[in-house]
Design an enzyme around this catalytic site. Structure first.
Site, PDB file in Angstrom:
ATOM      1  CB  SER A 118      -0.947  -0.034   1.194  1.00 27.18           C
ATOM      2  OG  SER A 118      -1.845   1.021   1.112  1.00 27.18           O
ATOM      3  CG  HIS A 119       0.284   3.596   3.369  1.00 29.20           C
ATOM      4  ND1 HIS A 119      -0.649   2.602   3.511  1.00 29.20           N
ATOM      5  CD2 HIS A 119       0.862   3.741   4.569  1.00 29.20           C
ATOM      6  CE1 HIS A 119      -0.636   2.171   4.754  1.00 29.20           C
ATOM      7  NE2 HIS A 119       0.274   2.842   5.424  1.00 29.20           N
ATOM      8  CG  ASP A 283      -2.778   4.144  -1.197  1.00 24.73           C
ATOM      9  OD1 ASP A 283      -3.616   4.070  -2.116  1.00 24.73           O
ATOM     10  OD2 ASP A 283      -2.676   3.283  -0.302  1.00 24.73           O
ATOM     11  CG  ASP A 285      -2.981  -0.253  -2.236  1.00 19.76           C
ATOM     12  OD1 ASP A 285      -2.821   0.884  -1.746  1.00 19.76           O
ATOM     13  OD2 ASP A 285      -3.700  -1.113  -1.704  1.00 19.76           O
ATOM     14  CG  ASP A 287      -6.194   1.042  -0.524  1.00 23.11           C
ATOM     15  OD1 ASP A 287      -5.232   1.851  -0.570  1.00 23.11           O
ATOM     16  OD2 ASP A 287      -6.193   0.011   0.176  1.00 23.11           O
ATOM     17  NE  ARG A 288      -3.709   4.358   3.374  1.00 24.91           N
ATOM     18  CZ  ARG A 288      -3.155   4.561   4.565  1.00 24.91           C
ATOM     19  NH1 ARG A 288      -2.629   5.740   4.842  1.00 24.91           N
ATOM     20  NH2 ARG A 288      -3.097   3.609   5.447  1.00 24.91           N
ATOM     21  CE  LYS A 384      -7.506   2.326   2.689  1.00 23.00           C
ATOM     22  NZ  LYS A 384      -7.153   1.132   3.467  1.00 23.00           N
TER      23      LYS A 384
HETATM   24  C1  VG1 Z   1      -3.428   1.836   8.579  1.00 16.83           C
HETATM   25  C2  VG1 Z   1      -4.631   2.723   8.803  1.00 16.83           C
HETATM   26  C3  VG1 Z   1      -5.904   1.936   8.587  1.00 16.83           C
HETATM   27  C4  VG1 Z   1      -5.890   1.322   7.172  1.00 16.83           C
HETATM   28  C5  VG1 Z   1      -4.633   0.501   6.985  1.00 16.83           C
HETATM   29  C6  VG1 Z   1      -4.501  -0.019   5.580  1.00 16.83           C
HETATM   30  O1  VG1 Z   1      -3.437   0.789   9.505  1.00 16.83           O
HETATM   31  O2  VG1 Z   1      -4.599   3.286  10.093  1.00 16.83           O
HETATM   32  O3  VG1 Z   1      -7.011   2.787   8.770  1.00 16.83           O
HETATM   33  O4  VG1 Z   1      -7.018   0.506   6.988  1.00 16.83           O
HETATM   34  O5  VG1 Z   1      -3.485   1.300   7.259  1.00 16.83           O
HETATM   35  O6  VG1 Z   1      -4.416   1.022   4.652  1.00 16.83           O
HETATM   36  P1  VG1 Z   1      -2.535   0.798  10.837  1.00 16.83           P
HETATM   37  O7  VG1 Z   1      -2.796  -0.542  11.491  1.00 16.83           O
HETATM   38  O8  VG1 Z   1      -1.136   0.994  10.389  1.00 16.83           O
HETATM   39  O9  VG1 Z   1      -3.013   1.943  11.664  1.00 16.83           O
HETATM   40  V1  VG1 Z   1      -3.669   0.779   3.165  1.00 16.83           V
HETATM   41  O10 VG1 Z   1      -4.039   1.999   2.188  1.00 16.83           O
HETATM   42  O11 VG1 Z   1      -3.535  -0.789   3.059  1.00 16.83           O
HETATM   43  O12 VG1 Z   1      -3.992   0.387   2.454  1.00 16.83           O
HETATM   44 CO    CO Z   2      -3.491   1.478   0.195  1.00 12.92          CO
END
Ligand code: VG1
Ligand code: CO
Length: 557
Positions: A118-119, A283, A285, A287-288, A384
């Site tokens: 992801s990010h 981001d 991937d 989803d953000r 998302k």
């Molecule tokens: C973080 C965020 C959470 C989100 C997760 C995945 O998790 O706080 O709200 O769902 O990332 O986002 P954590 O456990 O680090 O607080 V991402 O864009 O996979 O995609």
């Molecule tokens: Co993501």
């Protein structure tokens, strides 16, 4: 006949999926058999209800980050060996997380494997990640991720098909043993879905009528570049200068593909210096999302509330299907609850992580939901969806500008006038000592157990109640414990402290603060100023500095 090799292996410690899949440094995944172990564990853990691995159809996507090519080949070897029937793979393995969720649903696949962290930054010295989604298109629930972990702890033998390297760069179908591999363009289906949800003509005519209205989308060198280009430049006919960093790169150009004010600094800078009316980023991937405007930053908590407020009037999908309930993750501000109350809708508070919204959506009880971490989405898929949120905002702009002229900041102020404002901020302390972070949280939960916090007065604030958040899923009755320390004050303000489940190195402490105001004089205020007293209380209560040694957070949102 394909030869299936049986190879002895040993379990690796820590193959426990976190908030969203298994995320580790690339070097960890590169250890001999590490990735093979985890992929086989996933395949063995595919739920009975979805039909298991034998005969399965799996969608494979990801953000194209460094090491994806190698892992794609591992997936082929493991899948053939486990009797998987078909892999549907994006060209070069690239499909955004929301687009993959859509393909799983549309093609009625067994599930999907997403290669993304992801990010988190990518490249040889950064992170890789692997995540499993079920047949509803959503992230595997805890029952499945726990099973993956259990299998990974006892794995002794790998079954790997002896097959030549597969070329994933050309669209088309090929056969590997008894398994079919279909390589697709990961963008097309997604754009079709967006056309069903939104009124593209309304957005186009808004841009046509407001020639001075400028937008800028930042793909952050992640997976949404090609999607954003297709939508904004090819569909809406905006100039090329309306998009930036739209070519996916294995290391995201060395950046941190996280759309917030710190890491999407280039976008913020461009919006400010070029007088851009609407700025958006996604981001790694896809989803953000982050939404900004002229002198305006939309907190993700406000964003989901505002989208919910306008949904039925501005977005055809909701006109047609209605809005059947709203939801947010626990740390997300309560702004969306206020919209639910006004519209007479059910609303839910779930633990952090998109996997917790899936059951509510499948049961038809949640149409729109969001997380404070720049996640917004709806029941059109089970992830998302960054570009969905951008299109939702463009739809709102097109809608409100029918009879007056309103920018992003005007929409925010109008919303506060109706509902009041939930000031919200999150402080992240990245890569702190894991043991000390645990100790800090344990101290607070100990105080909660002994009931030492309720009634306590600190500064102007009195604690009403405090708990370690626990969620009872109203659909399947499962219980998720220890989801974050929640301290609620008598005036409704909240402090939340939890440890991140997506980091790959040390621990990340997240501190969230929220304060509600219905005093119109306060609405234009800078959130950091308004929240300062509450942040001080949070630091005092948690003794954060003492435990982590940090005076300042790494990122403030
Ligand atoms: C973080 C965020 C959470 C989100 C997760 C995945 O998790 O706080 O709200 O769902 O990332 O986002 P954590 O456990 O680090 O607080 V991402 O864009 O996979 O995609
Ligand atoms: Co993501």
């Amino acid at each position: 006949m394909v030869n299936i090799q049986t190879v002895a292996t040993q379990p690796f410690e820590g193959q426990k999926p976190g908030t969203s899949g298994l995320r580790k440094r690339v070097k960890i995944f590169q250890q001999k058999n590490y990735t093979e172990n985890f992929i086989q564990s996933i395949l063995e853990a595919i739920p009975e209800a979805d039909g298991g691995a034998k005969g399965a159809t799996l969608v494979i996507g990801g953000d194209g980050r460094y090491y994806s090519d190698e892992v794609l080949q591992v997936i082929v070897k493991c899948s053939v060996a486990q009797g998987v029937s078909k892999l549907i793979v994006g060209r070069n393995g690239i499909v955004s997380t929301p687009a993959a969720s859509n393909i799983i649903r549309k093609r009625k696949a067994t599930g999907g494997i997403l290669l993304t962290a992801s990010h988190n930054p990518g490249g040889p010295d950064n992170d890789f990640g692997i995540k499993y989604n079920c047949s509803n298109g959503g992230p595997a629930p805890e029952s499945v991720t726990n099973k993956i972990y259990e299998v990974s702890k006892t794995i002794k033998e790998l079954k790997l098909a002896d097959v030549p390297k597969v070329d994933f760069s050309k669209i088309g179908t090929q056969q590997v043993g008894d398994m079919t591999i279909e390589i697709i363009d990961g963008v097309a289906d997604y754009v079709d879905l967006m056309k069903e949800i939104f009124d593209f003509d309304a957005i186009k005519s808004f841009f046509a009528k407001n020639k001075d209205f400028k937008m800028l989308f930042d793909g952050m060198n992640g997976v949404t570049g090609p999607y954003g280009y297709r939508l904004f430049v090819e569909e809406f006919g905006l100039p090329e200068s309306s998009v930036m960093r739209c070519t996916p790169q294995p290391d995201f150009g060395g950046g941190h593909p996280d759309p917030n004010l710190t890491y999407a600094h280039d976008l913020v800078e461009a919006v400010n210096s070029q007088g851009i009316d609407f700025g958006a980023a996604s981001d790694g991937d896809g989803d953000r999302n982050m939404i900004i405007g002229k002198n305006a930053f939309v907190t993700p908590s406000d964003s989901v509330a505002i989208i919910a407020h306008y949904a039925k009037d501005a977005i055809p999908y909701f006109k047609k299907h209605g809005v059947n309930g709203l939801a947010r993750s626990m740390p997300t501000s309560q702004a969306v609850d206020l919209v639910a109350k006004k519209l007479g809708l059910e609303h839910f508070e779930v633990p952090t992580g998109w996997k917790f919204f899936g059951n509510l959506m499948d049961a038809g009880r949640c149409s729109i939901c969001g997380e404070e971490s720049f996640g917004t989405g709806s029941d059109h898929i089970r992830e998302k969806d960054g570009l969905w949120a951008v299109l939702a905002w463009l739809s709102i702009l097109a809608h409100v500008n029918k009879d007056k002229t309103m920018g992003v900041q005007d929409i925010l102020q109008e919303h506060y006038k109706i509902y009041g404002r939930n000031f919200f901020s999150r402080y992240d302390y990245e890569e702190v000592d894991g043991q000390r972070a645990d100790d800090m949280v344990k101290r607070l939960s100990h105080q909660i157990e002994k009931n030492e916090l309720a009634g306590k007065k600190i500064g102007d604030f009195t604690i009403d109640k405090a708990d370690d958040f626990e969620y009872l899923d109203p659909i399947d009755g499962s219980v998720s414990k220890h989801q974050g320390i929640r301290i609620i004050f008598t005036d409704g303000s909240r402090i939340i402290i939890r440890l991140s489940g997506t980091g790959s190195q040390g621990a990340t402490v997240r501190l969230y603060v929220e304060k509600y105001s219905n005093d119109a004089a306060e609405y234009p205020k800078d959130a950091q100023v308004g929240l300062k007293p509450l942040i001080d209380v949070a630091l005092e209560l948690s003794e954060l500095e003492k435990f982590t040694g940090r005076k300042e957070p790494t990122v403030i949102t």
